[in-house]
Design a protein around this motif. Structure first.
Motif, PDB file in Angstrom:
ATOM      1  N   GLN A 241       0.804  -1.219   0.000  1.00 48.93           N
ATOM      2  CA  GLN A 241       0.000   0.000   0.000  1.00 48.93           C
ATOM      3  C   GLN A 241       0.843   1.279   0.000  1.00 48.93           C
ATOM      4  OE1 GLN A 241      -3.294  -0.075  -0.380  1.00 48.93           O
ATOM      5  NE2 GLN A 241      -3.127  -2.302  -0.464  1.00 48.93           N
ATOM      6  N   LEU A 242       2.162   1.156  -0.034  1.00 48.18           N
ATOM      7  CA  LEU A 242       3.010   2.341   0.059  1.00 48.18           C
ATOM      8  C   LEU A 242       2.868   3.206  -1.192  1.00 48.18           C
ATOM      9  CD1 LEU A 242       5.170   3.375   2.177  1.00 48.18           C
ATOM     10  CD2 LEU A 242       6.862   2.762   0.450  1.00 48.18           C
ATOM     11  N   ARG A 243       2.438   4.440  -0.989  1.00 46.59           N
ATOM     12  CA  ARG A 243       2.260   5.379  -2.094  1.00 46.59           C
ATOM     13  C   ARG A 243       3.401   6.392  -2.176  1.00 46.59           C
ATOM     14  NH1 ARG A 243      -2.255   5.587  -4.889  1.00 46.59           N
ATOM     15  NH2 ARG A 243      -1.887   7.779  -5.424  1.00 46.59           N
ATOM     16  N   ARG A 244       4.064   6.650  -1.056  1.00 47.11           N
ATOM     17  CA  ARG A 244       5.126   7.659  -1.049  1.00 47.11           C
ATOM     18  C   ARG A 244       6.345   7.138  -0.295  1.00 47.11           C
ATOM     19  NH1 ARG A 244       4.824  14.181   0.063  1.00 47.11           N
ATOM     20  NH2 ARG A 244       7.076  14.502   0.205  1.00 47.11           N
ATOM     21  N   LEU A 245       7.508   7.266  -0.928  1.00 50.91           N
ATOM     22  CA  LEU A 245       8.775   6.871  -0.319  1.00 50.91           C
ATOM     23  C   LEU A 245       9.774   8.005  -0.505  1.00 50.91           C
ATOM     24  CD1 LEU A 245      10.716   4.825   0.981  1.00 50.91           C
ATOM     25  CD2 LEU A 245      11.168   3.931  -1.327  1.00 50.91           C
ATOM     26  N   ASP A 246      10.290   8.520   0.617  1.00 52.77           N
ATOM     27  CA  ASP A 246      11.298   9.580   0.601  1.00 52.77           C
ATOM     28  C   ASP A 246      12.556   9.074   1.299  1.00 52.77           C
ATOM     29  OD1 ASP A 246       9.857  12.716   0.313  1.00 52.77           O
ATOM     30  OD2 ASP A 246       8.606  10.937   0.460  1.00 52.77           O
ATOM     31  N   LEU A 247      13.662   9.053   0.591  1.00 52.76           N
ATOM     32  CA  LEU A 247      14.947   8.679   1.172  1.00 52.76           C
ATOM     33  C   LEU A 247      15.945   9.798   0.915  1.00 52.76           C
ATOM     34  CD1 LEU A 247      15.240   4.945   0.013  1.00 52.76           C
ATOM     35  CD2 LEU A 247      14.359   5.806   2.199  1.00 52.76           C
ATOM     36  N   TRP A 248      16.511  10.342   1.993  1.00 54.19           N
ATOM     37  CA  TRP A 248      17.584  11.324   1.865  1.00 54.19           C
ATOM     38  C   TRP A 248      18.896  10.544   1.941  1.00 54.19           C
ATOM     39  CZ3 TRP A 248      16.470  16.343   5.142  1.00 54.19           C
ATOM     40  CH2 TRP A 248      15.202  16.846   4.809  1.00 54.19           C
ATOM     41  N   LEU A 249      19.538  10.373   0.814  1.00 55.96           N
ATOM     42  CA  LEU A 249      20.680   9.461   0.715  1.00 55.96           C
ATOM     43  C   LEU A 249      21.948  10.017   1.335  1.00 55.96           C
ATOM     44  CD1 LEU A 249      19.995   8.199  -2.909  1.00 55.96           C
ATOM     45  CD2 LEU A 249      19.362   7.102  -0.754  1.00 55.96           C
ATOM     46  N   GLY A 250      22.150  11.339   1.243  1.00 58.25           N
ATOM     47  CA  GLY A 250      23.272  11.965   1.908  1.00 58.25           C
ATOM     48  C   GLY A 250      24.613  11.688   1.269  1.00 58.25           C
ATOM     49  N   CYS A 251      25.661  11.801   2.102  1.00 57.43           N
ATOM     50  CA  CYS A 251      27.017  11.699   1.569  1.00 57.43           C
ATOM     51  C   CYS A 251      27.892  10.814   2.456  1.00 57.43           C
ATOM     52  CB  CYS A 251      27.637  13.089   1.413  1.00 57.43           C
ATOM     53  SG  CYS A 251      27.579  14.110   2.881  1.00 57.43           S
ATOM     54  N   GLU A 252      29.007  10.420   1.889  1.00 54.70           N
ATOM     55  CA  GLU A 252      29.899   9.462   2.544  1.00 54.70           C
ATOM     56  C   GLU A 252      30.495  10.010   3.829  1.00 54.70           C
ATOM     57  OE1 GLU A 252      33.551   6.448   1.260  1.00 54.70           O
ATOM     58  OE2 GLU A 252      32.847   8.009  -0.124  1.00 54.70           O
ATOM     59  N   ASP A 253      30.742  11.317   3.883  1.00 50.82           N
ATOM     60  CA  ASP A 253      31.324  11.909   5.091  1.00 50.82           C
ATOM     61  C   ASP A 253      30.449  11.702   6.316  1.00 50.82           C
ATOM     62  OD1 ASP A 253      33.534  12.750   3.735  1.00 50.82           O
ATOM     63  OD2 ASP A 253      32.922  14.847   3.569  1.00 50.82           O
ATOM     64  N   TYR A 254      29.163  11.490   6.103  1.00 46.52           N
ATOM     65  CA  TYR A 254      28.221  11.284   7.207  1.00 46.52           C
ATOM     66  C   TYR A 254      27.621   9.888   7.149  1.00 46.52           C
ATOM     67  CZ  TYR A 254      28.962  16.256   7.508  1.00 46.52           C
ATOM     68  OH  TYR A 254      29.576  17.493   7.607  1.00 46.52           O
ATOM     69  N   TYR A 255      28.473   8.921   6.759  1.00 49.61           N
ATOM     70  CA  TYR A 255      28.160   7.490   6.811  1.00 49.61           C
ATOM     71  C   TYR A 255      27.115   7.068   5.779  1.00 49.61           C
ATOM     72  CZ  TYR A 255      30.304   8.737  11.233  1.00 49.61           C
ATOM     73  OH  TYR A 255      31.137   9.274  12.179  1.00 49.61           O
ATOM     74  N   GLY A 256      26.958   7.887   4.742  1.00 48.03           N
ATOM     75  CA  GLY A 256      26.047   7.514   3.674  1.00 48.03           C
ATOM     76  C   GLY A 256      26.783   6.707   2.615  1.00 48.03           C
ATOM     77  N   ASP A 257      26.835   5.404   2.786  1.00 44.15           N
ATOM     78  CA  ASP A 257      27.600   4.556   1.866  1.00 44.15           C
ATOM     79  C   ASP A 257      26.710   3.839   0.861  1.00 44.15           C
ATOM     80  OD1 ASP A 257      26.351   2.719   3.498  1.00 44.15           O
ATOM     81  OD2 ASP A 257      28.185   1.684   4.130  1.00 44.15           O
ATOM     82  N   SER A 258      25.458   4.289   0.724  1.00 40.43           N
ATOM     83  CA  SER A 258      24.566   3.620  -0.218  1.00 40.43           C
ATOM     84  C   SER A 258      25.004   3.873  -1.654  1.00 40.43           C
ATOM     85  CB  SER A 258      23.123   4.094  -0.024  1.00 40.43           C
ATOM     86  OG  SER A 258      22.993   5.469  -0.305  1.00 40.43           O
ATOM     87  N   THR A 259      24.781   2.886  -2.496  1.00 43.25           N
ATOM     88  CA  THR A 259      25.146   2.960  -3.903  1.00 43.25           C
ATOM     89  C   THR A 259      23.901   2.776  -4.767  1.00 43.25           C
ATOM     90  OG1 THR A 259      25.508   0.578  -4.122  1.00 43.25           O
ATOM     91  CG2 THR A 259      27.378   1.914  -3.352  1.00 43.25           C
ATOM     92  N   VAL A 260      24.066   2.967  -6.059  1.00 45.72           N
ATOM     93  CA  VAL A 260      22.963   2.728  -6.988  1.00 45.72           C
ATOM     94  C   VAL A 260      22.509   1.273  -6.909  1.00 45.72           C
ATOM     95  CG1 VAL A 260      22.364   2.622  -9.428  1.00 45.72           C
ATOM     96  CG2 VAL A 260      23.577   4.612  -8.537  1.00 45.72           C
ATOM     97  N   GLN A 261      23.442   0.365  -6.698  1.00 41.81           N
ATOM     98  CA  GLN A 261      23.087  -1.052  -6.599  1.00 41.81           C
ATOM     99  C   GLN A 261      22.158  -1.310  -5.410  1.00 41.81           C
ATOM    100  OE1 GLN A 261      26.278   0.040  -7.233  1.00 41.81           O
ATOM    101  NE2 GLN A 261      26.022  -0.475  -9.416  1.00 41.81           N
ATOM    102  N   ASP A 262      22.358  -0.546  -4.334  1.00 40.12           N
ATOM    103  CA  ASP A 262      21.486  -0.709  -3.168  1.00 40.12           C
ATOM    104  C   ASP A 262      20.048  -0.299  -3.471  1.00 40.12           C
ATOM    105  OD1 ASP A 262      23.592  -1.579  -1.486  1.00 40.12           O
ATOM    106  OD2 ASP A 262      24.204   0.498  -1.144  1.00 40.12           O
ATOM    107  N   LEU A 263      19.864   0.548  -4.471  1.00 38.27           N
ATOM    108  CA  LEU A 263      18.538   1.036  -4.850  1.00 38.27           C
ATOM    109  C   LEU A 263      17.824   0.125  -5.846  1.00 38.27           C
ATOM    110  CD1 LEU A 263      19.462   4.787  -5.394  1.00 38.27           C
ATOM    111  CD2 LEU A 263      17.952   3.935  -3.592  1.00 38.27           C
ATOM    112  N   ALA A 264      18.489  -0.921  -6.294  1.00 37.45           N
ATOM    113  CA  ALA A 264      17.986  -1.714  -7.418  1.00 37.45           C
ATOM    114  C   ALA A 264      16.573  -2.238  -7.204  1.00 37.45           C
ATOM    115  CB  ALA A 264      18.944  -2.872  -7.705  1.00 37.45           C
TER     116      ALA A 264
END
Length: 310
Positions: free
Chosen positions: A172-195
């Protein structure tokens, strides 16, 4: 930077709970804010606040809860277990906002979290979950048939959390907001993680996707440009990040976006020419290319920044 608390949440005005207060005529018509005034308060003070609300506010009237300062938020994890116990006594709870703190209270990347999976498990009717901060945040993939909106704001979102969101079954999820951020603040997500999110197979009802505040905005945008989930969206939000002409070109060369109602690219590093080209390519779409940024040059090194970092 975040400089104001939520004045409304889940369509309801926010009202701070104070022990002994006179309750509004309709306690169900507000989102209750739980916050201790002393940032150095110990866990007993916040526990006492929650217990007082359980004693004084009719359980069946609680629709939405906003958690503010719980005491040394940078050093003490948000007490999810306490909220889980309370939520079991709030049968009509539909919306929760964890950690609505300002930058002067605690920087977003210092907010200390824990595993939020038990909250979802305890609240099968929960429709809205907002989380600010991602330090220590954990999520185990779950099936949740009630959730309609999930928002995680961060200066840096770990890849394991992004993967967990994608692995959740949220029909039922209609809205998803993710603030991915940057590596300096432990944001290590990649495009592959979004697959899995971009494939959209676990999100059949999704209509609003925000992949915001991304240091790797060009790579994210290139992946979005060919993502299956985009075809069913009404709103695509790639704002607040380090989007340059490289990402803009990928967007222009990708799948048609004329079905969108809105495309949000504000806070970007696009040239005037590329920004104009995106707007021109989508004549029936509300395209926001406001707040253009200029790179900063320090001794020959070019720096570009996301809108929200520390």
């Amino acid at each position: 930077m975040i400089h104001s608390h939520a004045s409304s949440f889940a369509g309801l005005p926010v009202l701070p709970f104070t022990p002994g207060m006179t309750l509004p005529e309709d306690p169900s018509a507000v989102a209750w804010r739980l916050e201790v005034e002393n940032s150095e308060a110990g866990p007993k003070e916040f526990t006492g606040l929650v217990r007082a609300m359980l004693d004084e506010v009719p359980h069946e009237s609680v629709r939405a809860v906003v958690v503010g300062e719980w005491g040394e938020a940078y050093d003490r994890t948000l007490p999810v277990d306490l909220l889980v116990d309370a939520a079991r006594r709030w049968p009509h709870l539909r919306a929760v906002f964890l950690a609505d703190l300002l930058s002067e209270q605690c920087e977003i990347s210092w907010l200390s979290h824990d595993d939020v999976t038990p909250l979802l498990a305890a609240c099968p009717a929960l429709e809205v979950l907002w989380i600010r901060g991602a330090d220590g945040l954990e999520l185990t993939p779950v099936r949740h048939t009630g959730l309609r909106e999930l928002r995680i704001e961060s200066g840096g979102l770990p890849g394991e959390v992004v993967r967990a969101v994608g692995a959740c079954d949220l029909p039922q999820l209609r809205r998803l907001d993710l603030w991915l951020g940057c590596e300096d603040y432990y944001g290590d997500s990649t495009v592959q993680d979004l697959a899995t999110i971009l494939a959209g197979s676990n999100l059949p009802a999704l209509r609003h996707l925000a992949l915001c505040n991304a240091e790797n905005a060009d790579a994210v945008t290139a992946a979005v440009a060919s993502a299956p989930v985009v075809g069913r969206l009404e709103v695509l939000d790639l704002s607040m990040g380090v989007l340059t002409d490289e990402g803009g070109a990928a967007l222009l060369a990708g799948q048609p976006l004329t079905h969108l109602r809105r495309l949000d690219l504000h806070h970007h590093y696009l040239s005037e020419e590329t920004a104009a080209a995106v707007v021109a390519a989508l004549p029936g779409v509300q395209v926001d290319v406001s707040d253009p940024q200029e790179p900063e040059d320090y001794d020959g090194t070019i720096y570009r920044y996301t809108a929200v970092g520390e």
